[in-house]
Design an enzyme around this catalytic site. Structure first.
Site, PDB file in Angstrom:
ATOM      1  N   TRP A 101      52.119  59.408  42.498  1.00 18.84           N
ATOM      2  CA  TRP A 101      51.722  60.742  42.981  1.00 18.84           C
ATOM      3  C   TRP A 101      51.965  60.913  44.455  1.00 18.84           C
ATOM      4  CZ3 TRP A 101      51.985  64.041  39.424  1.00 18.84           C
ATOM      5  CH2 TRP A 101      51.584  63.742  38.117  1.00 18.84           C
ATOM      6  N   ASP A 171      44.701  63.661  48.214  1.00 22.79           N
ATOM      7  CA  ASP A 171      44.744  64.062  46.812  1.00 22.79           C
ATOM      8  C   ASP A 171      43.666  63.252  46.089  1.00 22.79           C
ATOM      9  OD1 ASP A 171      45.284  64.374  44.112  1.00 22.79           O
ATOM     10  OD2 ASP A 171      47.412  63.840  44.253  1.00 22.79           O
ATOM     11  N   LYS A 195      41.270  65.887  35.370  1.00 28.43           N
ATOM     12  CA  LYS A 195      40.962  64.477  35.184  1.00 28.43           C
ATOM     13  C   LYS A 195      39.455  64.285  35.113  1.00 28.43           C
ATOM     14  CE  LYS A 195      45.378  64.110  35.794  1.00 28.43           C
ATOM     15  NZ  LYS A 195      46.061  63.966  37.043  1.00 28.43           N
TER      16      LYS A 195
HETATM   17  C1  PLP Z   1      47.516  64.359  37.559  1.00 26.23           C
HETATM   18  C2  PLP Z   1      47.701  64.174  39.009  1.00 26.23           C
HETATM   19  C3  PLP Z   1      48.513  65.040  39.777  1.00 26.23           C
HETATM   20  C4  PLP Z   1      49.287  66.173  39.174  1.00 26.23           C
HETATM   21  O1  PLP Z   1      48.445  67.165  38.742  1.00 26.23           O
HETATM   22  P1  PLP Z   1      49.014  68.516  38.083  1.00 26.23           P
HETATM   23  O2  PLP Z   1      47.752  69.306  37.981  1.00 26.23           O
HETATM   24  O3  PLP Z   1      49.621  68.149  36.763  1.00 26.23           O
HETATM   25  O4  PLP Z   1      49.991  69.114  39.013  1.00 26.23           O
HETATM   26  C5  PLP Z   1      48.601  64.807  41.132  1.00 26.23           C
HETATM   27  N1  PLP Z   1      47.946  63.796  41.714  1.00 26.23           N
HETATM   28  C6  PLP Z   1      47.171  62.941  41.010  1.00 26.23           C
HETATM   29  C7  PLP Z   1      46.467  61.841  41.714  1.00 26.23           C
HETATM   30  C8  PLP Z   1      47.036  63.107  39.638  1.00 26.23           C
HETATM   31  O5  PLP Z   1      46.257  62.261  38.936  1.00 26.23           O
END
Ligand code: PLP
Length: 359
Positions: A101, A171, A195
């Site tokens: 990511w 993030d 998540k």
């Molecule tokens: C799932 C995830 C993303 C991407 O998320 P989307 O909502 O599909 O764009 C980005 N960063 C992390 C850490 C993730 O787990």
């Protein structure tokens, strides 16, 4: 019988939340209409939305000088919005590459401006993190960027660098509200909700208000954080269903001990699985022990054939989502807040039994 849901995202929701949605989907609290057919400018949605934002603030102890709202576009849209807003000409941004990511975020930023790679563990396949206290922003840095928990690689920052006056941007898609966070250390925290917070659709944004003074002011409407801040995320139609789900999940977290309760649970659940891995020569964790993720437990078996068998036999036991991400292989158990302890115990028992039969 509900399946035991170890999917990495979208992922398990508290069954109480699903039942509350079911009971209110046609007629929201006797209002005679559904939350998902009401105007986002109307009282019913706005009241729920305001409660949702307040709850989020109080659960995570977000200080008053931070804006909180939800956007669409997933966490992925933020890979673009962050540099478009903050990576001004004449500056560089520091990116820590710690897995899939953060690599994606860095790669988008590189197309939009100057990026300095502050850390890259590619040679070890992203199994280690830097010592946060040794990590300093470069001169003339626009911001430092990291991914708090790499969902695919199963690696998680335990403490964060002190970047002084340079904003730290994180993030936290996959570990938000699984532990207390000192929000003051960050200029911005964001993530997809699917998540740990609710049904897919919304992206949470937590941003210190004065970050807006550092932004590019010549942006199209949706790209501009200042516009979203001014409108509390309601400049355009927000993902209303997802936000309603988040509100119900936040209520559930509050009823279950808040962020401290989630923190204790995350420790217990992840220890249960890591202790099975550590007490055997059959299972192996590729990640540096000091920074193993409590949300996404990644592990390997002696060979890929056994891994495939593990996936198919666990499925027969009602356990879903244990196959590792296609980019890295292996196995992965995602142990998000809403995953019941009994399901984790069932997985630990299954792992011991599988080793007994195949080890
Ligand atoms: C799932 C995830 C993303 C991407 O998320 P989307 O909502 O599909 O764009 C980005 N960063 C992390 C850490 C993730 O787990």
């Amino acid at each position: 019988m509900r399946k035991k849901n170890f999917f990495a995202g979208p992922s398990v929701l508290p069954v109480e939340v699903l039942e509350e949605i079911r009971d209110n989907i046609v007629d929201y609290k006797g209002e005679g209409l559904s939350m998902i057919e009401a105007s986002h400018r109307g009282g019913m949605f706005e009241q729920m939305y305001d409660e949702c934002l307040e709850l989020f603030r109080s659960l995570l102890s977000i200080p008053d000088d931070y804006d909180v709202y939800f956007l669409g576009g997933g966490a992925t849209l933020q890979f673009t919005m962050i540099p478009v807003n903050f990576l001004l000409k004449g500056k560089c941004a520091d990116y820590c590459k710690t897995g899939s990511w953060s690599n994606k975020a860095a790669s988008d930023a590189q197309k939009l401006g100057c990026v300095n790679i502050a850390f890259d563990d590619k040679e070890n396949n992203y199994t280690h993190l830097p010592d946060p206290s040794a990590l300093k922003p470069s001169e003339n840095s626009a911001y430092m960027y990291l991914c708090a928990n790499e969902t695919i690689g199963g690696i998680e920052w335990k403490t964060f660098p002190d970047t002084g006056s340079v904003p730290l941007i994180a993030d936290m898609s996959s570990d938000i509200l699984s532990r207390p966070v000192d929000v003051k250390k960050f200029g911005m925290i964001y993530g997809g909700v699917q998540k740990n917070l609710g049904p897919a659709g919304a992206t949470f944004i937590i941003m210190r208000h004065d970050m807006l003074d550092r932004r590019n002011e010549n942006l199209t409407a949706y790209m501009d954080y200042a516009l979203h801040s001014k409108n509390k995320g309601l400049y355009n139609t927000p993902p209303v269903f997802s936000i309603w789900g988040v509100k119900l999940v936040l209520d559930w977290i509050r009823r279950n001990g808040g962020v401290e309760g989630m923190d204790r649970l995350a420790e217990e659940k992840s220890q249960l699985i890591y202790s099975v891995i550590d007490s055997s020569d059959f299972y192996r964790s590729p990640v540096d022990k000091a920074v193993r993720s409590r949300m996404n437990v990644v592990f390997r078996l002696p060979d890929e054939e056994l891994e495939a068998r593990f996936v198919s036999e666990s499925k027969n036991e009602g356990m879903l989502g244990l196959k590792g991400h296609r980019s890295v292989g292996g196995l992965r158990a995602s142990l998000y807040n809403a995953l019941p302890m009994e399901d984790v115990k069932a997985l630990a028992d299954f792992m011991r039994e599988f080793e007994r039969k195949n080890g």
